[in-house]
Design an enzyme around this catalytic site. Structure first.
Site, PDB file in Angstrom:
ATOM      1  N   ASP A  24     -27.722 126.015 -54.977  1.00 61.44           N
ATOM      2  CA  ASP A  24     -26.253 126.485 -54.911  1.00 61.44           C
ATOM      3  C   ASP A  24     -26.117 128.135 -55.217  1.00 61.44           C
ATOM      4  O   ASP A  24     -24.916 128.534 -54.983  1.00 61.44           O
ATOM      5  CB  ASP A  24     -25.405 125.829 -55.940  1.00 61.44           C
ATOM      6  CG  ASP A  24     -25.337 124.189 -55.480  1.00 61.44           C
ATOM      7  OD1 ASP A  24     -25.372 123.960 -54.506  1.00 61.44           O
ATOM      8  OD2 ASP A  24     -25.038 123.684 -56.515  1.00 61.44           O
TER       9      ASP A  24
ATOM     10  N   ARG B 224     -18.623 129.434 -52.797  1.00 63.08           N
ATOM     11  CA  ARG B 224     -19.884 130.317 -53.108  1.00 63.08           C
ATOM     12  C   ARG B 224     -20.088 131.377 -52.622  1.00 63.08           C
ATOM     13  O   ARG B 224     -20.660 132.583 -52.840  1.00 63.08           O
ATOM     14  CB  ARG B 224     -20.947 129.535 -53.293  1.00 63.08           C
ATOM     15  CG  ARG B 224     -20.887 128.316 -54.512  1.00 63.08           C
ATOM     16  CD  ARG B 224     -22.195 127.861 -55.036  1.00 63.08           C
ATOM     17  NE  ARG B 224     -21.914 126.477 -55.624  1.00 63.08           N
ATOM     18  CZ  ARG B 224     -21.371 126.224 -56.647  1.00 63.08           C
ATOM     19  NH1 ARG B 224     -20.820 127.253 -57.553  1.00 63.08           N
ATOM     20  NH2 ARG B 224     -21.360 124.900 -57.142  1.00 63.08           N
TER      21      ARG B 224
ATOM     22  N   LYS C 119     -24.408 122.632 -46.456  1.00 61.13           N
ATOM     23  CA  LYS C 119     -23.495 122.856 -47.742  1.00 61.13           C
ATOM     24  C   LYS C 119     -22.029 122.900 -47.215  1.00 61.13           C
ATOM     25  O   LYS C 119     -21.668 122.465 -46.139  1.00 61.13           O
ATOM     26  CB  LYS C 119     -24.004 123.766 -48.630  1.00 61.13           C
ATOM     27  CG  LYS C 119     -25.339 123.773 -49.207  1.00 61.13           C
ATOM     28  CD  LYS C 119     -25.208 122.422 -50.315  1.00 61.13           C
ATOM     29  CE  LYS C 119     -26.848 122.224 -50.753  1.00 61.13           C
ATOM     30  NZ  LYS C 119     -26.725 120.968 -51.702  1.00 61.13           N
TER      31      LYS C 119
ATOM     32  N   ARG D 294     -24.589 127.869 -44.868  1.00 63.15           N
ATOM     33  CA  ARG D 294     -24.685 129.131 -45.772  1.00 63.15           C
ATOM     34  C   ARG D 294     -25.678 130.173 -45.212  1.00 63.15           C
ATOM     35  O   ARG D 294     -25.516 131.146 -45.439  1.00 63.15           O
ATOM     36  CB  ARG D 294     -25.323 128.544 -47.345  1.00 63.15           C
ATOM     37  CG  ARG D 294     -23.879 128.085 -47.985  1.00 63.15           C
ATOM     38  CD  ARG D 294     -23.926 127.809 -49.374  1.00 63.15           C
ATOM     39  NE  ARG D 294     -22.755 127.379 -49.949  1.00 63.15           N
ATOM     40  CZ  ARG D 294     -22.524 126.703 -50.869  1.00 63.15           C
ATOM     41  NH1 ARG D 294     -23.748 126.338 -51.648  1.00 63.15           N
ATOM     42  NH2 ARG D 294     -21.388 126.188 -51.274  1.00 63.15           N
TER      43      ARG D 294
ATOM     44  N   LYS E 166     -19.567 121.586 -63.196  1.00 57.62           N
ATOM     45  CA  LYS E 166     -18.961 120.750 -61.884  1.00 57.62           C
ATOM     46  C   LYS E 166     -19.669 119.464 -61.973  1.00 57.62           C
ATOM     47  O   LYS E 166     -19.174 118.395 -62.061  1.00 57.62           O
ATOM     48  CB  LYS E 166     -18.810 121.513 -60.743  1.00 57.62           C
ATOM     49  CG  LYS E 166     -18.323 120.743 -59.643  1.00 57.62           C
ATOM     50  CD  LYS E 166     -17.619 121.664 -58.571  1.00 57.62           C
ATOM     51  CE  LYS E 166     -18.701 122.212 -57.629  1.00 57.62           C
ATOM     52  NZ  LYS E 166     -19.469 121.349 -56.708  1.00 57.62           N
TER      53      LYS E 166
HETATM   54  C1  S3P Z   1     -25.185 118.456 -56.994  1.00 61.18           C
HETATM   55  C2  S3P Z   1     -26.358 118.474 -56.284  1.00 61.18           C
HETATM   56  C3  S3P Z   1     -26.665 119.320 -55.388  1.00 61.18           C
HETATM   57  C4  S3P Z   1     -25.753 120.666 -55.512  1.00 61.18           C
HETATM   58  C5  S3P Z   1     -24.337 120.088 -55.159  1.00 61.18           C
HETATM   59  C6  S3P Z   1     -24.242 119.248 -56.588  1.00 61.18           C
HETATM   60  C7  S3P Z   1     -24.675 117.151 -57.881  1.00 61.18           C
HETATM   61  O1  S3P Z   1     -26.483 118.576 -53.856  1.00 61.18           O
HETATM   62  O2  S3P Z   1     -25.855 121.254 -54.303  1.00 61.18           O
HETATM   63  O3  S3P Z   1     -23.266 121.212 -55.497  1.00 61.18           O
HETATM   64  O4  S3P Z   1     -23.785 117.075 -58.577  1.00 61.18           O
HETATM   65  O5  S3P Z   1     -25.748 116.298 -57.733  1.00 61.18           O
HETATM   66  P1  S3P Z   1     -27.761 118.010 -53.289  1.00 61.18           P
HETATM   67  O6  S3P Z   1     -28.146 116.894 -54.307  1.00 61.18           O
HETATM   68  O7  S3P Z   1     -27.386 117.397 -52.091  1.00 61.18           O
HETATM   69  O8  S3P Z   1     -28.803 118.990 -52.736  1.00 61.18           O
END
Ligand code: S3P
Length: 442
Positions: free
Chosen positions: A320, A392, A347, A351, A27
């Site tokens: 995550d 999740r 999140k 969570r 993703k």
């Molecule tokens: C992500 C960074 C993470 C993660 C999110 C995707 C990204 O968030 O939790 O699902 O693609 O940069 P944070 O950077 O805010 O922790």
């Protein structure tokens, strides 16, 4: 975005996970491929694109800004318009459930000539955005969020951004990426320093496109106006989606599963490190590099897990995966302690609260803290779990069915489509006794 009816998952007890499967594309990398492809010069071809609602929301936003995108399944072709080729969108950009889209786009859009507004669904509208708007203001952006520090973000275009030296006050790859993207439009250099290394997909992809990044005293720097060229991007399977199967196979006796072609970026494999410390049997084979990202096949065999104090330095790299890791903790002997994870409160759901509520509902004892929780392994009785519309949470509790005495019903799982379309079908193939039920439908 699709309008869908609420869906519950029903997981019957038992089973084991087997075979070789490939979960959908990463993703984080899919979002970045669309964003960077859109502002590159020339045509970027993407293979293995995640067709989840989050990444489709990013795609729709760039289409709304005039980018031509050909999309056939996992193959996507982006007709990049260069750094200054985006057009004003006619409406606010609705990024659905996707925090990554909202925060990265805030940076990318802060330096455009046009005004725009970023909105999202009920969950995204509650998530903190000052972490991005404050430093963007320091860069001279005209940007605001709500009084509560949430969406909508409103940007007035036509500002001349200035490069900054900035140390991230929150451990966040989204914030780092937001500022690097803004830095592309700023005068001079933008240098970002992080205290803990977070996922570096933005940096890797920028370099893959030929953009020069510099390291200065541990900070990563980007120079304003750096144009870059379209490229081909092959996206690996998402380790965060693979994680549900890694945990399922670890807890379900007799399991032996291989997750093919998974991204194993060092800043994403906290889940593997944590589980290995708990006694999991995980091996990486066929390690290689694809489009500047490390990739491997991950083989997981069942093992007896034991509780641990999760090392704080692993928390950001497994951020995550804690819903799934806490299911592993529920099946382990002894106690697992997670601290230093306050970020989990903001999140897609809170969570810490959602995991604790779900574990209680299926018979496991949990103590919560502001920044974590303590889970004592025990018998999973079964019961009804509220997913709090968090993808999740839904998929993690589905895996708990492998060790449950009675069925587990997980309510409101529609948002699994944000990151893992086809989850039920793939889980069935692997050996999970799962089906969907539409409440109220006969
Ligand atoms: C992500 C960074 C993470 C993660 C999110 C995707 C990204 O968030 O939790 O699902 O693609 O940069 P944070 O950077 O805010 O922790």
């Amino acid at each position: 975005m699709t309008v869908s009816h609420s869906t519950d998952y029903i997981v019957s007890p038992g089973g084991a996970l087997h075979g070789r499967i490939r979960v959908p594309g990463d993703k984080s990398i899919s979002h970045r491929a669309v964003m960077l492809g859109a502002i590159a010069n020339g045509q970027t071809s993407i293979r293995g694109f995640l067709q989840g609602e989050d990444t489709l929301a990013t795609m729709a936003a760039f289409r709304a800004m005039g980018i031509k995108i050909d999309h056939g399944g996992e193959d996507v072709s982006i007709h990049g318009a260069g750094l200054y080729g985006l057009k004003p969108p006619a409406h606010p950009l609705n990024l659905g459930n996707s925090g990554t889209s909202a925060r990265l786009l805030a940076g990318l859009l802060a330096g455009q000539k046009f005004d725009c507004e970023i909105i999202g669904d009920a969950s995204l509208m509650k998530r903190p955005m000052r972490r991005v708007t404050d430093p963007l203001k320091e860069m001279n952006a005209d940007i605001s969020c709500s009084e509560q520090g949430t969406l909508p973000i409103r940007i007035r275009g036509g500002r001349r951004l200035q490069g900054i030296d900035y140390t991230l006050p929150v451990v966040s790859a989204q914030l780092k990426s937001c500022l690097l993207l803004a830095g592309l439009y700023a005068e001079g250099k933008t240098c970002i320093q992080e205290t803990v290394a977070t996922r570096d997909h933005t940096e890797r992809m920028l370099q893959h496109f030929g953009c020069v990044l510099e390291k200065k005293n541990n900070a990563i720097c980007i120079r304003g106006g750096s144009e870059f060229k379209a490229s081909e991007i092959v996206i690996p399977a998402d380790i965060s989606s693979a994680a549900f199967f890694i945990i399922g196979a670890s807890i379900a006796e007799g399991s032996d599963i291989t997750l093919e072609n998974a991204g194993v970026n060092p800043a994403r494999i906290g889940v593997i490190r944590v589980l290995q410390s708990m006694g999991a049997d995980i091996t990486l084979t066929n390690q290689r590099i694809a489009s500047s990202e490390p990739v491997a096949d991950i083989r997981v065999r069942a093992s007896q897990l034991h509780g641990i104090a999760i090392p704080p330095e692993l928390v950001p790299n497994a951020i995550d995966e804690f819903p799934a890791i806490m299911i592993a903790a529920a099946c382990a002997s002894g106690k697992t302690v997670l601290r230093g994870a306050a970020e989990l409160r903001v999140k897609e759901s809170d969570r810490i609260a959602a995991i604790a509520e779900g574990l209680h509902a299926i018979g496991i004892s949990v103590v919560t803290h502001d920044d974590g929780m303590e889970v004592t392994g025990g018998r999973i009785r079964g019961g009804t779990v509220n997913s709090h519309t968090d993808h999740r949470i839904a998929m993690a509790f589905a895996m708990a069915g492998l060790k449950s005495e009675e069925a587990i019903r997980i309510e409101d799982c529609t948002n699994v489509n944000t990151s893992f379309p086809g989850f039920i079908e793939l889980a069935q193939i692997a050996g999970l006794n799962i089906r969907r039920e539409i409440p109220g439908a006969s």
